[in-house]
Motif scaffolding. Structure first.
Motif, PDB file in Angstrom:
ATOM      1  N   ASP A 161       0.812  -1.221   0.000  1.00  0.00           N
ATOM      2  CA  ASP A 161       0.000   0.000   0.000  1.00  0.00           C
ATOM      3  C   ASP A 161       0.848   1.275   0.000  1.00  0.00           C
ATOM      4  O   ASP A 161       0.497   2.257  -0.643  1.00  0.00           O
ATOM      5  CB  ASP A 161      -0.981  -0.008   1.192  1.00  0.00           C
ATOM      6  CG  ASP A 161      -0.292  -0.178   2.545  1.00  0.00           C
ATOM      7  OD1 ASP A 161       0.958  -0.274   2.578  1.00  0.00           O
ATOM      8  OD2 ASP A 161      -1.010  -0.223   3.570  1.00  0.00           O
ATOM      9  N   SER A 162       1.976   1.239   0.707  1.00  0.00           N
ATOM     10  CA  SER A 162       2.740   2.479   0.925  1.00  0.00           C
ATOM     11  C   SER A 162       3.650   2.853  -0.245  1.00  0.00           C
ATOM     12  O   SER A 162       4.167   3.955  -0.290  1.00  0.00           O
ATOM     13  CB  SER A 162       3.577   2.328   2.191  1.00  0.00           C
ATOM     14  OG  SER A 162       4.394   1.174   2.079  1.00  0.00           O
ATOM     15  N   ASP A 163       3.843   1.952  -1.175  1.00  0.00           N
ATOM     16  CA  ASP A 163       4.748   2.228  -2.298  1.00  0.00           C
ATOM     17  C   ASP A 163       3.921   2.512  -3.550  1.00  0.00           C
ATOM     18  O   ASP A 163       3.639   1.640  -4.364  1.00  0.00           O
ATOM     19  CB  ASP A 163       5.676   1.024  -2.521  1.00  0.00           C
ATOM     20  CG  ASP A 163       6.751   1.318  -3.569  1.00  0.00           C
ATOM     21  OD1 ASP A 163       6.592   2.284  -4.341  1.00  0.00           O
ATOM     22  OD2 ASP A 163       7.735   0.562  -3.600  1.00  0.00           O
ATOM     23  N   ARG A 164       3.502   3.765  -3.676  1.00  0.00           N
ATOM     24  CA  ARG A 164       2.580   4.139  -4.740  1.00  0.00           C
ATOM     25  C   ARG A 164       3.112   3.805  -6.131  1.00  0.00           C
ATOM     26  O   ARG A 164       2.385   3.307  -6.989  1.00  0.00           O
ATOM     27  CB  ARG A 164       2.270   5.626  -4.641  1.00  0.00           C
ATOM     28  CG  ARG A 164       1.332   6.092  -5.734  1.00  0.00           C
ATOM     29  CD  ARG A 164       0.855   7.488  -5.412  1.00  0.00           C
ATOM     30  NE  ARG A 164       0.039   7.997  -6.479  1.00  0.00           N
ATOM     31  CZ  ARG A 164      -0.965   8.838  -6.298  1.00  0.00           C
ATOM     32  NH1 ARG A 164      -1.280   9.218  -5.082  1.00  0.00           N
ATOM     33  NH2 ARG A 164      -1.655   9.280  -7.313  1.00  0.00           N
ATOM     34  N   GLN A 165       4.377   4.075  -6.328  1.00  0.00           N
ATOM     35  CA  GLN A 165       4.950   3.855  -7.657  1.00  0.00           C
ATOM     36  C   GLN A 165       4.901   2.370  -8.018  1.00  0.00           C
ATOM     37  O   GLN A 165       4.513   1.988  -9.124  1.00  0.00           O
ATOM     38  CB  GLN A 165       6.386   4.361  -7.663  1.00  0.00           C
ATOM     39  CG  GLN A 165       6.890   4.612  -9.069  1.00  0.00           C
ATOM     40  CD  GLN A 165       8.359   5.032  -9.062  1.00  0.00           C
ATOM     41  OE1 GLN A 165       8.939   5.319  -8.014  1.00  0.00           O
ATOM     42  NE2 GLN A 165       8.947   5.080 -10.247  1.00  0.00           N
ATOM     43  N   HIS A 166       5.289   1.531  -7.054  1.00  0.00           N
ATOM     44  CA  HIS A 166       5.268   0.088  -7.317  1.00  0.00           C
ATOM     45  C   HIS A 166       3.845  -0.407  -7.497  1.00  0.00           C
ATOM     46  O   HIS A 166       3.540  -1.196  -8.389  1.00  0.00           O
ATOM     47  CB  HIS A 166       5.958  -0.667  -6.181  1.00  0.00           C
ATOM     48  CG  HIS A 166       6.141  -2.129  -6.485  1.00  0.00           C
ATOM     49  ND1 HIS A 166       5.228  -3.082  -6.122  1.00  0.00           N
ATOM     50  CD2 HIS A 166       7.121  -2.782  -7.166  1.00  0.00           C
ATOM     51  CE1 HIS A 166       5.640  -4.267  -6.543  1.00  0.00           C
ATOM     52  NE2 HIS A 166       6.793  -4.113  -7.177  1.00  0.00           N
ATOM     53  N   LEU A 167       2.947   0.091  -6.639  1.00  0.00           N
ATOM     54  CA  LEU A 167       1.545  -0.332  -6.716  1.00  0.00           C
ATOM     55  C   LEU A 167       0.983  -0.027  -8.113  1.00  0.00           C
ATOM     56  O   LEU A 167       0.350  -0.879  -8.744  1.00  0.00           O
ATOM     57  CB  LEU A 167       0.756   0.407  -5.635  1.00  0.00           C
ATOM     58  CG  LEU A 167      -0.561  -0.223  -5.170  1.00  0.00           C
ATOM     59  CD1 LEU A 167      -0.962   0.353  -3.811  1.00  0.00           C
ATOM     60  CD2 LEU A 167      -1.687  -0.064  -6.145  1.00  0.00           C
TER      61      LEU A 167
END
Lengths: 665, 351
Positions: free
Chosen positions: B188-194
């Motif tokens: 959830d916290s890694d927007r770019q990866h998500l």
């Protein structure tokens, strides 16, 4: 409030069932000279006397693997194409192949056909075809004295007799003296007829049901060409088997014609049905066609989500054959997914349908509640069977009425439609779809195992005359400010708009949480919930359904018999009998169980006594008493079999008699 | 984004103009607990949707029950908030009836793996064109803190005061075992990866299962802390990229290797073994390596947790197969004629 009568006591002879309205019976008439050939291919010359009958009840009985259902189906087709009115009752065990030669393994098919309109498969067979001792033993109690019994003597071995508990051979010990016994070595004769077929003995022996069919076809002057065509088509890839079956079928016919075992044959002239083009149809087939017709008449693609269950699976099988109508069939991983997929498809603009039986309805309950909340069209087809739990999978019952009515959490009203005859399943499917689409609601269609597998002639309707169903999709905003409110209702029907994904500007979210009136947004407001619960109920209560019609020819009846669903046949047959004996009885039958017809209360109150026969312990009676405060009197049976006409006639006569006695007191 | 970027959407109408994250927001107040990981996922999804370049009205979000299942109310698309566990079944009906829609399922570890486990595995094996976002917080949130099917063994919760007795599911192993054609994991916290995983999922033809590690700060706070803390995350996370050697850690000092017994293991990368580091092949026909990768993390410490696309293979899509059967039937037998059907071929006439 309930009463039980063992139906075996109610059987009173071959003429004990419905006779021609007003007069007539099932007794053989005088022998008449050989008449013209039956249409459709029976050889023209008859060397034996022919008797004319107005109706006959035949029961084929054998092992589950003997092909009795197929034999019955073929005889039915022959009879339908001949133009008799008919009614059928297949009766088979849940096991696919129960142990051979045992009582639980007996499978039977009963057919009633006549030269006038008839309503039931008949109380007591005039003819029993028993392929083995188990079939004889299991069915003998239903036979009236004087009935004809055709037995396959080859199967009456000491071992087979012992297996079903016969201490002595009933064919030899005189115990069947009251009947006309025809001892026929069906297996031997079949093998003899097929000795040049090149088939192994085991394969050849399997054609003995066709030998029996040929014999019965001779006895009752049935046309034979249809069966030959059928066999060639069924075994198109195995021509040797096809020809063997046809040979056995012809051998059976010739056996009747040439041997002395059978002295006479019988003729049942065609019935005088209303003019039109007819076919024979079973309830499940009619229901399947009704669903396709509803899709065509609404312009909605049909989407069936279903999980196999007896006795509903045939609808899944049938619909899966009609993909060229754009019909999508989805065999789901379970009952819940079946209805879930149908509901999802309905959200996308399909005519969503799920088909099941009682146990499946129990699993689908939560999703039905969701459909009530989402207010989307959805058909839940329940082919009722004996319950509770697994119950009697292959037998009929109508004990899911209260489950359909109330079997959900919360106040979750669902309209209910119930066909009365196999052919009526077609109309009921259209009616259920009309209600579902017009009012944006799930609808129950309650059929049962007796309607599903039973068949009758059906006057083929004109497509243009079928009702049109208008989906009336939302196409634009419904608020002056350009907004779209998914729960802004039609003031007349209280139906909400049906806006399909893909329609710009109408994006909306709906769910099972209580919604604010109009906007459809989540709302926990007490007053709003109270309003929404009452509104959903009012919508269902306000559904326009036809008035219930009362058949009371003299207008003098004091007793009303009220039924619903598949009891229509036996109730109507019983009413005819009572009237033929000079009794006065009124009859009404409900096709809409929720909401009830608007005139039902007035109808109930205009009779001194209301009798409600049901194949449950009084579920409709409970609803009638609760809603109308009338002293509806239940008459119940849960034997997995339909009522017998004679049995119901006794009940009605007794009800009339009670009133008369009270008058004299 | 060009049409070829999202082959799974080739039947979905294209948007007429550019869209922004704002277009996908509704006027509804978002009601998750302050600090919930769901907010970050919602923002990431709303920010990603314009990339698809399809008409917003042809997008549908379907959910079940649970905290994450409120998601559709906050997406300005069509949406159904259904009942517990059934979203994959409902979405299957919708997606197989309507190939012109982009259908997303939002679910949680309880919704998808406990009450709805059956629907999940069957959607995966059928390869229905669904994008399933499985928010895994390893706890039941909406019912206030009971253990879930992904909670660790021995978990102390309100319903398990002496510790839970159930071995947890590994959602990715389960999905791969259920014949899933696309399996990925993100945080959830890694927007770019998500968003990169969403991109790959959206492009995939068929069912895509995306497990999103999501923090429940009320009932299971810090469940994935090891994967998020700057001090530990580099060592704990294995970022998978198709065609690249699987390496992790500060300066990519660690790698994944295949042992002589075929099992995967992690070890420091040296000059001697550098050539032996496993190269990630998300498109491998066999699911064996993806399955092994799904289980390479240490269950207790979460060290060596792979994120990214584990598996992405082509298989016929259910809705397309269904539509093609309809087309074949119509081509062979002609479009259905109701009057002919009703009459059948065995009729008689009464005058």
């Amino acid at each position: 409030m309930t009463s039980q009568v063992d139906q075996s006591e109610a059987v009173d002879g071959p003429d004990g069932d419905e006779s021609r309205p007003g007069s007539g019976d099932g007794r053989p008439g005088a022998a008449v000279p050989a008449g013209p050939a039956a249409p459709g291919g029976s050889p023209p010359r008859r060397s034996k006397p022919i008797r004319r009958l107005d109706r006959v009840i035949i029961r084929f009985a054998g092992d589950s693997g003997d092909g009795m259902q197929l034999t019955g189906d073929r005889f039915t087709s022959e009879t339908a194409s001949f133009g008799n009115d008919l009614s059928t009752l297949p009766n088979f065990p849940a096991e696919i192949r129960a142990p051979a030669g045992t009582l639980p393994g007996v499978s039977s098919f009963q057919l009633h056909f006549a030269d006038h309109d008839i309503l039931t498969p008949g109380d007591a067979p005039n003819v029993l075809v028993a392929m083995n001792p188990a079939a004889l033993k299991a069915n003998l109690a239903d036979l009236p004295r004087g009935a004809e019994i055709i037995v396959n003597t080859d199967e009456f071995t000491k071992r087979a007799l012992t297996k079903v508990g016969y201490a002595a051979d009933p064919l030899a010990d005189g115990s069947l003296e009251a009947y006309h016994l025809h001892k026929v070595p069906l297996t031997t004769l079949t093998l003899e007829a097929l000795k040049d077929s090149g088939l192994a003995r085991k394969d050849a022996e399997r054609a003995k049901n066709m030998f029996a069919l040929g014999l019965l076809s001779w006895m009752y002057h049935r046309p034979t060409r249809g069966t030959e065509t059928f066999l060639r088509s069924k075994f198109a890839k195995k021509p040797q088997i096809a020809e063997a079956n046809i040979s056995a079928f012809k051998a059976g016919w010739n056996f009747g014609e040439t041997t002395e075992t059978f002295a006479v044959s019988y003729e049942v002239p065609p019935a005088k049905l209303p003019a039109g083009r007819y076919r024979n149809i079973s309830g499940n087939l009619a229901l399947s066609y009704g669903l396709i017709a509803a899709a065509e008449r609404s312009g909605l693609p049909l989407y069936l989500g279903s999980y196999p269950i007896t006795p509903a699976s045939d609808i899944l099988h049938e619909l899966s054959r009609h993909k060229n109508f754009g019909v999508r069939t989805f065999q789901a991983e379970d009952e819940i997914a079946g209805i879930g997929a149908a509901l999802g498809a309905a959200f996308g603009g399909a005519l969503g349908v799920t088909t099941t039986s009682g146990p499946g309805v129990a699993l689908k309950s939560e999703t039905i509640g969701l459909a009530v909340s989402l207010e989307l069209p959805l058909l839940i087809v329940d082919i009722q069977r004996g319950g509770p739990s697994t119950g009697l999978p292959t037998k009929t019952e109508q004990a899911d009425l209260l489950q359909a009515m109330f079997g959900r959490n919360g106040e979750a009203p669902v309209p209910i439609v119930a066909p009365a005859t196999p052919a009526e399943c077609f109309d009921a499917a259209l009616e259920a779809a009309r209600i579902a689409v017009t009012y944006r609601t799930p609808v129950f269609l309650l059929s049962d195992g007796y309607l599903a597998n039973g068949s009758e002639p059906w006057r083929i309707p004109e497509v243009d005359g079928l009702p049109e169903i208008d989906p009336d999709f939302a196409t634009g905003p419904n608020r002056e400010d350009g907004a779209f409110w998914p729960y802004l209702r039609d003031p007349k029907t209280l139906a909400r708009p049906w806006a399909l994904p893909g329609t710009p500007g109408l994006e909306h979210r709906i769910g099972g949480i209580e919604k604010q009136d109009g906007t459809g947004n989540i709302s926990y407001d007490p007053a709003n919930h109270d309003f929404m619960v009452r509104t959903r109920q009012a919508k269902v209560d306000g559904i326009a359904v036809p008035e219930v019609e009362v058949d009371d020819p003299s207008g003098e009846a004091r007793v009303l018999v009220l039924g619903w669903g598949s009891t229509y046949g036996p109730i109507t047959a019983a009413v005819r009998r009572v009237r033929a004996d000079g009794g006065e009885v009124a009859q009404a039958h409900l096709r809409n169980l929720n909401p009830f017809p608007a005139n039902l209360g007035a109808v109930l109150r205009s009779y001194e006594k209301v009798v409600v026969p049901e194949m449950n312990l009084g579920q409709l009676a409970l609803l009638l008493r609760a809603k109308y405060l009338v002293d509806a009197e239940s008459y119940n049976q849960v034997r997995g079999l339909p009522f017998k006409a004679a049995q119901l006639a006794d009940v009605l006569s007794a009800a009339i008699g009670t009133l008369d006695e009270e008058d004299h007191r | 984004m060009s049409e070829s970027g999202f082959p799974s959407l080739h039947l979905v109408p294209k948007a007429e103009g550019p869209q922004s994250a704002r277009d996908f927001k509704t006027d509804q107040e978002v009601r998750w607990c302050p600090g919930c990981g769901d907010y970050a996922v919602l923002a990431a999804v709303q920010g990603f949707m314009p990339e698809l370049g399809i008409k917003r009205e042809n997008t549908v979000f379907v959910s079940g029950i649970g905290c994450s299942s409120r998601f559709p109310y906050y997406m300005n698309t069509y949406g159904v908030h259904s009942i517990h566990g059934r979203a994959p079944a409902i979405a299957t009906g919708l997606a197989s009836a309507r190939q012109d829609l982009s259908v997303w399922v939002v679910t949680g570890d309880g919704d998808a793996l406990s009450i709805g486990g059956n629907h999940l595995i069957h959607a995966l094996r059928r390869n229905v064109n669904l994008k399933i976002l499985l928010f895994n917080n390893r706890i039941y949130g909406l019912t206030k803190g009971q253990y879930s099917p992904t909670s660790e063994l021995g978990k102390i919760t309100k319903s398990t005061p002496m510790g839970s007795l159930d071995a947890p599911f590994n959602p990715l192993s389960l999905a791969i075992g259920a014949e899933a054609s696309f399996v990925a994991r993100t945080i959830d916290s890694d927007r770019q990866h998500l968003q990169s995983v969403l991109r790959a999922a959206a492009a995939h033809e068929g069912t895509a299962l995306v497990e999103i590690y999501q923090n429940c700060n009320i009932f299971n706070d810090g469940a994935f802390e090891a994967l998020k803390e700057p001090g530990t995350r580099d060592e704990a996370l294995i970022r998978l990229e198709h065609g690249q050697p699987i390496r992790y850690g500060t300066d990519l000092a660690g790698g994944v290797f295949r042992g002589p017994d075929g099992e995967l293991f992690t070890a420091p990368v040296t000059a001697d073994n550098e050539a032996d580091v496993l190269v990630h092949d998300a498109h491998a026909a066999s699911p064996a390596t993806a399955f092994a990768l799904s289980r390479i993390a240490d269950a207790d410490t979460l060290h060596h947790t792979p994120i990214g696309v584990l598996r992405d293979v082509r298989r016929p899509v259910y809705g397309e197969l269904m539509a093609s059967q309809l087309a074949t039937a119509a081509a062979h037998r002609g479009p259905g004629d109701l009057a002919t059907l009703l009459a059948g071929n065995d009729t008689w006439t009464v005058d």
